[in-house]
Scaffold this active site. Structure first.
Site, PDB file in Angstrom:
ATOM      1  N   CYS A   1     -48.638 -29.791  58.426  1.00  0.00           N
ATOM      2  CA  CYS A   1     -48.163 -30.892  58.905  1.00  0.00           C
ATOM      3  C   CYS A   1     -49.479 -31.680  59.361  1.00  0.00           C
ATOM      4  O   CYS A   1     -49.451 -32.960  59.395  1.00  0.00           O
ATOM      5  CB  CYS A   1     -47.419 -30.909  60.239  1.00  0.00           C
ATOM      6  SG  CYS A   1     -45.864 -30.112  59.792  1.00  0.00           S
TER       7      CYS A   1
ATOM      8  N   ASP B   1     -31.843  -7.876  47.362  1.00  0.00           N
ATOM      9  CA  ASP B   1     -30.424  -7.847  47.890  1.00  0.00           C
ATOM     10  C   ASP B   1     -29.549  -7.547  46.798  1.00  0.00           C
ATOM     11  O   ASP B   1     -29.652  -7.771  45.441  1.00  0.00           O
ATOM     12  CB  ASP B   1     -30.111  -9.230  48.549  1.00  0.00           C
ATOM     13  CG  ASP B   1     -28.713  -9.062  49.349  1.00  0.00           C
ATOM     14  OD1 ASP B   1     -28.380  -7.887  49.670  1.00  0.00           O
ATOM     15  OD2 ASP B   1     -28.712 -10.008  50.192  1.00  0.00           O
TER      16      ASP B   1
END
Lengths: 643, 643
Positions: free
Chosen positions: A279, A89
């Site tokens: 998780c 960017d």
């Protein structure tokens, strides 16, 4: 550079190849890596999560002497230790966040080249949603000027030409059309982060659809700043190919977990119960107790797994032709997303051009919003323009769950026809004449048996309009048909011709059904298999979707009866020998194409003088064939040499 | 034995304790283990997947000499190597599959006891969906007789008393009510597998809701044969606590993969892309190439992971009070499921009794089906019976996205009131008088800004009916209100009393608002905090849901003004000293309860002579307090001794 491999309307699975020779499959998401804070190492993104591309910020690197020096010395890929595609960017987002940036377009483009970026970005001007039309327009001109400059400078680097235009659809389309004519390589749609942050999804849909209207279909479209799993299905459905996410890491630092239903603050969550590889086996209490940096890393990984899992789901539904369904389900997670989905109704016409004429799977109805799908519009349009009622009297029947309707209603339909009535079913599709009831999407669709009020009302309204437009003079309920009819009829022939009209238009159907016509039906199912007209086998019917494949004899008939470009794809001389042998048609050889052709539609491939050389199914539509540089345009079934 | 820990309407998180002292949390699913073919070992189900209970078939064990001998010698738990709860089936399903079974009820109950089953099952008669009413009724009597026999024999074993009744709701309710009076321990609902196999989900909803009507809420309800992840949210929403699945293994042998969207045949799948611990990293090609037994095991594990993940999701939404949302999303996966969801509309009244008066989270609208939720019915009912318009003239305003409406409409509402008009917003809830607009669920709800036709029409119809019923004589559009009104009004006082009427009824509200009334408002937000009537602090208002908590002084007012049982929960003498000190009320001490009390509603705890001793919020409703043996009935806020 970019090739469409599979499609479902505007959505596409693509193969994107950079100038540096790296390839990646789209739709894809590029994680944003802050060169100063690497929450998850780029190498891990590649090896463990399977990301083949990322974004980093060239403006930050340039402003950080140590990074700047290292990047220019070793190159960006070594600096980050990432072997895939790197997009950079330019500082535009920094200008949105913090005001002006201290770099010129020329400097930042040059800098991006110097560090070996695969895809660099112009220093475009971020158009805020609250800007006036005039201010936006003025800034667009600057962005376009800078894009021209960057295209001239780019060399071996690919360049992002960013579509801006605030919330103004005319400016978005203008900006997109201008970008389409320039030598940019990727089409990002920029300036949308505030819309997403403020849950203004209806406007996001406006912005994307207006941009898509102008863009060049041969380049991937990148929805800048969009990376939330809850948005990926909807955005892909609108034809976005690339996404990026800084939030996976930003949210993680803030203890926010993403999934397809939204963003959840750790402090508000009552349990974790997540099976993702990051998780699994960890309870919410354990996660809360972790030290900050370990917890941030774990949540960032969780967020990345949610993204990769949803992208895989999106690709799966896309391949199965069911992406509308997935988007309709995902958009139930928040009323603002439902607004986005509902706004798509305004773009039904635009989307209809890209919608395949048939799909392998059935159409599953998920709620009144399903009626926004272009498949509904297509059916009603063609019914309105291509259906010719065999009689002037109609008998209306209720929708039943057994499909095709002519199976449960076999006796009633026959009785109606004997009495001179054309049986019409009042269905969730609107009116369905008995002749069409085996054809996609009518027989290949499932609705709940408990209707919703909106669908019921709309179905009655559409039937009423159709009765008028089709010119029925008498309309009665199906159970009021008199018993003593004596009219003769040939249900198969009525169906055979009605389907041909629907698929090929009325003129072509007349040519294909020159008498004497003989129908060959399946001994097992009784269904129509072949149409023999005047001794020639012109059409075959597929059992799956009740639609025709066109034979060379049929193609010749159409070419002599209906002027070009109807159903034609003309190819250049050098392709003629190959296509005549049955090879597929590739984009670069297409001279012209009927702009009315839809994906998966039967087409006639001709040489430059309108001589038919093959039949097949279009994979792309006219605008795509014209602009794509690579890939299949027509899947040829048989060439003229085969016969 | 069974205690409700959390609830969301009929859905509940429960703690179930067997006679053998094992406990498990519900909702829970029991994998079915075929004692002869163990696709996944019971020990793995316990250790790796976390299942705390399973089902196996006592009939098969009894008919297999080797297994029979081992089971009677070592006991079932050692035979299977499973330390959790073991439920056994009796052979009923075998009779459904293969006709008669060769065992008597007495024999199979005795056999189940002899092998140490935790929960055994009566040899009930499986009532097929195509049976006549008469045949079904006759078979029910046999099932009831056998259940009586089993209850007499059961000893230390718990017993499943199976509700049957084919698709006849009257017979389901009859059967359930009879089971409720017997000494059974778990309430399975049986005979539903054919409905699920045939996607007859609307009838499944009928069967479950009719059964729930009759069942004893103090026992877990087991939906026999239901274990597909796509059904778990809907079934839990209807108040089912236990599920089982044989299909995880049966489907696996048949190469079918389950997930929340349905069942997918491996041969039709275009990609796997599954992140579950069984599939992660495995491609569809690899899975197809695996040898049969390895593949079956992997798919069975995949199916189990889908089940455990969805159950965790169901529990999470249940805890967050958002289970309706999840069920509404899940039911979009197949039109037949959407039928099930739509059928729930018929049970809105039955469900309303169990629906909490307020929730922590906001109400998210997912489509017109959201209007089936009891929270809609409740609002309209109370508006119809408890709202008293302050004037006879109404000014109608459009719904806006800013809530509460009185914030964006502050000036317009004031102008209307000065002119003698009561401001009413025509919202997706129906009509919302300005006085109620800060109260749950009105301010705590989100709708798309693009309305659907059904909600729009219905909202106008409801407003029209309300205007008549409430006795408005003049109705105008909000922007037509004259400028020059001079009426005086106190908006806070109008709100304060309107909310009290809504929450406590009109008589109670009169007692609570005996003049002089003083309102204490928050200096920060301007919102009402306390109501002081005749010098006594009778009510406080919660900021979160705009509803009142009742103070002891308020409770005394209501008791003297409104006859019992209005808002009362009477407790036995031995509980009085504890409750007076502020301890919670437990079921076993409840003498009686107002049958109009809903979960989370403010109640007045009294002694047996209707003397108020505490205030609090009801956790259970009357029928539950009466039948539950364990658990909290009222969460007491303050006892009379505190003041």
């Amino acid at each position: 550079m970019f090739e469409i491999i599979r499609r479902d309307g505007l959505a596409r699975i693509g193969k994107f190849t950079t100038k540096s020779g790296k390839t990646m499959e789209t739709p894809a998401l590029l994680p944003v890596v802050n060169p100063k804070i690497r929450t998850v190492e780029p190498r891990e993104l590649y090896d463990r999560f399977g990301f083949r591309a990322l974004i980093t910020n060239s403006y930050i690197i340039r402003n950080t002497p140590k990074l700047k020096e290292e990047a220019q010395e070793k190159g960006l890929h070594e600096l980050l230790d990432f072997p895939g595609v790197i997009m950079t960017d330019s500082g535009t987002f920094q200008s949105h966040m913090y005001g002006e940036v201290e770099v010129t377009n020329e400097e930042i483009v040059e800098f991006q080249k110097s560090i070996g970026t695969d895809i660099g970005t112009v220093l475009d001007i971020f158009t805020e949603p609250d800007w006036s039309h005039e201010k936006t327009k003025r800034s667009l001109e600057t962005t376009l000027e800078r894009t021209r400059q960057a295209c001239d400078m780019k060399g071996d680097m690919m360049i992002n030409g960013v579509v801006q235009g605030s919330v103004y659809t005319d400016l978005r389309e203008y900006s997109a059309s201008a970008m389409a004519t320039m030598d940019v390589d990727v089409h990002p749609i920029g300036g949308v982060v505030p819309l997403m942050e403020q849950y203004r999804y209806a406007e996001l849909v406006d912005v994307v659809m207006a941009s898509k209207k102008g863009l060049n279909p041969s380049r991937p479209v990148h929805l800048f700043g969009c990376g939330h799993p809850m948005l990926l299905a909807l955005a892909t459905l609108m034809g976005c190919d690339l996404f990026d996410s800084a939030s996976y890491a930003l949210y993680a630092r803030d203890d926010r977990l993403m999934d397809v239903t939204g963003t959840h603050r750790l402090q508000d969550m009552q349990s974790l119960d997540c099976n993702c590889p990051a998780c699994r086996g960890i309870s919410i209490e354990e996660l809360r107790r972790m030290d900050k940096s370990k917890r941030s890393k774990l949540i960032a990984e969780h967020n990345l797994y949610q993204i990769t899992e949803e992208l895989a789901t999106v690709r799966r539904y896309l391949r199965e032709g069911r992406l509308w369904e997935l988007a309709e389900i995902r958009c139930r997670s928040h009323p603002a997303l439902l607004d986005g989905l509902r706004r798509l109704r305004e773009y039904q016409d635009q989307m209809e051009f890209y919608d395949p004429i048939s799909r392998e799977g059935a159409v599953f109805y998920t709620g009144p919003e399903s009626r926004n799908r272009p498949v509904y519009r297509r059916y009603l349009d063609r019914l309105g323009t291509r259906y010719v009622p065999p009689t002037r009297k109609a008998a209306l029947f209720e929708d039943t769950q057994g499909k095709p309707y002519s199976r449960p209603y076999a006796e009633q339909f026959a009785k109606a026809r004997r009495a001179g009535y054309t049986p019409i079913v009042v269905s969730p599709w609107g009116p369905v004449p008995a002749e069409l009831d085996e054809m996609y999407p009518l027989a290949q669709s499932l609705f709940p048996s408990i209707p919703d009020a909106e669908t019921e009302t709309e179905s009655e309204r559409l039937t009423f309009l159709f009765m008028q437009k089709a010119g029925f003079e008498t309309v009665i309920e199906g159970d009021k048909v008199p018993d003593d009819g004596t009219e003769e009829f040939d249900a198969d022939k009525l169906r055979a011709k009605a389907v041909a009209r629907y698929q090929f238009g009325n003129e072509a159907a007349e040519a294909l059904f020159r008498e004497p016509v003989e129908l060959v039906t399946s001994r097992k199912t009784g269904k129509i298999r072949n149409v023999i007209s005047d001794g020639e086998h012109v059409l075959s019917m597929r059992a799956g979707d009740g639609m025709y494949t066109l034979r060379m004899e049929g193609a010749k008939r159409i070419v002599s009866a209906v002027p070009a470009p109807h159903m034609r794809v003309a190819v250049s001389d050098d392709a003629v020998p190959f296509v005549s042998e049955g090879k597929n048609v590739f984009c670069q050889f297409v001279l012209s194409c009927d702009p009315e052709v839809r994906p998966m539609e039967e087409v006639i491939v001709t040489d430059k003088d309108d001589k038919p050389i093959a039949t097949g199914r279009a994979f792309l539509i006219e605008s795509e064939m014209r602009q794509m540089r690579k890939g299949m345009a027509v899947k040829v079934r048989s060439g003229s040499d085969d016969e």
